[in-house]
Scaffold this motif. Sequence first.
Motif, PDB file in Angstrom:
ATOM      1  N   GLU A  13     -28.947 -25.607  -5.958  1.00  0.00           N
ATOM      2  CA  GLU A  13     -29.496 -24.256  -6.048  1.00  0.00           C
ATOM      3  C   GLU A  13     -31.014 -24.377  -6.065  1.00  0.00           C
ATOM      4  N   ARG A  15     -34.136 -22.542  -6.531  1.00  0.00           N
ATOM      5  CA  ARG A  15     -34.672 -21.268  -7.017  1.00  0.00           C
ATOM      6  C   ARG A  15     -36.186 -21.188  -6.881  1.00  0.00           C
ATOM      7  N   TYR A  81     -26.494 -17.044  -8.188  1.00  0.00           N
ATOM      8  CA  TYR A  81     -27.310 -17.887  -7.321  1.00  0.00           C
ATOM      9  C   TYR A  81     -26.452 -18.594  -6.285  1.00  0.00           C
ATOM     10  N   THR A  83     -25.985 -21.632  -3.250  1.00  0.00           N
ATOM     11  CA  THR A  83     -26.473 -22.954  -2.870  1.00  0.00           C
ATOM     12  C   THR A  83     -27.339 -22.830  -1.621  1.00  0.00           C
ATOM     13  N   VAL A 122     -30.008 -27.529 -10.133  1.00  0.00           N
ATOM     14  CA  VAL A 122     -30.923 -26.401  -9.924  1.00  0.00           C
ATOM     15  C   VAL A 122     -32.355 -26.915  -9.831  1.00  0.00           C
ATOM     16  N   SER A 130     -31.033 -20.655 -18.110  1.00  0.00           N
ATOM     17  CA  SER A 130     -29.763 -21.374 -18.028  1.00  0.00           C
ATOM     18  C   SER A 130     -28.823 -20.812 -19.083  1.00  0.00           C
ATOM     19  N   LYS A 149     -24.662 -27.473 -15.319  1.00  0.00           N
ATOM     20  CA  LYS A 149     -25.657 -27.654 -14.265  1.00  0.00           C
ATOM     21  C   LYS A 149     -26.773 -28.575 -14.746  1.00  0.00           C
ATOM     22  N   TYR A 151     -30.763 -29.325 -14.345  1.00  0.00           N
ATOM     23  CA  TYR A 151     -31.974 -28.576 -13.993  1.00  0.00           C
ATOM     24  C   TYR A 151     -33.149 -29.542 -13.874  1.00  0.00           C
TER      25      TYR A 151
END
Length: 296
Positions: A13, A15, A81, A83, A122, A130, A149, A151
Motif C-alpha cells: 500500500e 500512501r 486503501y 494495493t 504500507v 494504523s 501490516k 509500516y
Amino acid sequence: MRWKSGRRSSNIEDRRTEQASSGRSNRGFRIGGGKKGGIGILVVAVVIMLMGGDPSTVLNMLLGGGGVPSQTQSQTADRNYQTSAPTDEMADFVSVVLADTEDTWNPLFQQMGEQYQKPRLVLFRGSVKSACGMAQSAMGPFYCPGDQKVYIDLSFYEELKHAFSAPGDFAQAYVIAHEVGHHVQQQFGILQKVHKMQRGMPKPQANALSVKLELQADCLAGIWAHHANRVRNIVEPGDIDEAMNAASKIGDDAIQKRTQGYVVPDSFTHGTSAQRVKWFNEGFKRGDVQSCNTFG
C-alpha cells in the motif's frame, strides 16, 4: 544482494502520493525541537522499530502511560486503501524483499500444516494511521498486530545508513524481515501471549519478555535469509555481515552507550548487540523455526 530479478509483491500500500497531495509534512515527529532533537529521534526510532510492531506502546510511554493497544484501537483500522505498485527504486526493492519473505514463509507454514497469511506493507511519509493508533516516521518501521501490516517510511533507511553506520541493501532487507518476523509471531500466537503476560507486570520483567520477543524476531529474520539464499541465491559476499552489523548497531547496550554514556540492563527491550547478532546468526545457520526458542 541479488534482488532486481526478484518477484514483486502485490501486498504493498503506497500512501505517499495521497499524503503528499493532502499536504502532510514528510518531516515526521521530532523530540526536543528542531534539528537538535536528533539523539531523541534515534532512541525512539530504535525503540519502536523492533518493539513488536506496537507504536501506541511507545506513544503511551512518551505520554507517561503504558500497555498495549486495546481491542477498541484494533477495530479502528483503515480498510479502504488499495494495493499499488511502487514506482521508485527504493520502494521497488521493498516490494521484492516482501515478496521474498512470502516465498519463504509460505512453504514453511505448509510444512507445519498451516497456511501463511501474508501481511501488507504500507509505505508512508511523515505520519500514518494504523490499527495501533497514529504513528510518526521518526519512530521507524513497525508491525501493527491490529491490522497485521508492516509500516515503513523509507527515509528511515537514510538514518540507518548515516546515523547508525549500517549501510547496505541487505541491512535494509533485514529490517523488513524482522518486522515480518513479528507477523509470524502473531500467526503463531506468540505476540498475543507475550502482550497478555506483560499486562500488570513490573517494568523490568515486562522488558525482559520484550527482549525475548525481539530476539526471536531477529532469529526469524535469519531463517528468511537462510531459505532465501538456499532457494533463490540472493546473498552476495558481505551481505550477512551487513545484516549482523545492523543488528549490532541497534542493540540496547550500543544505543544507551551512544546516547547517555552508560548502560541500564533492566531497561533493555530489544537485547544487547551480541544477543541480536547471535540470534540472527542462529536462524541463518539452521533455518529451522525450532531453533528460535528464545523463551526456552
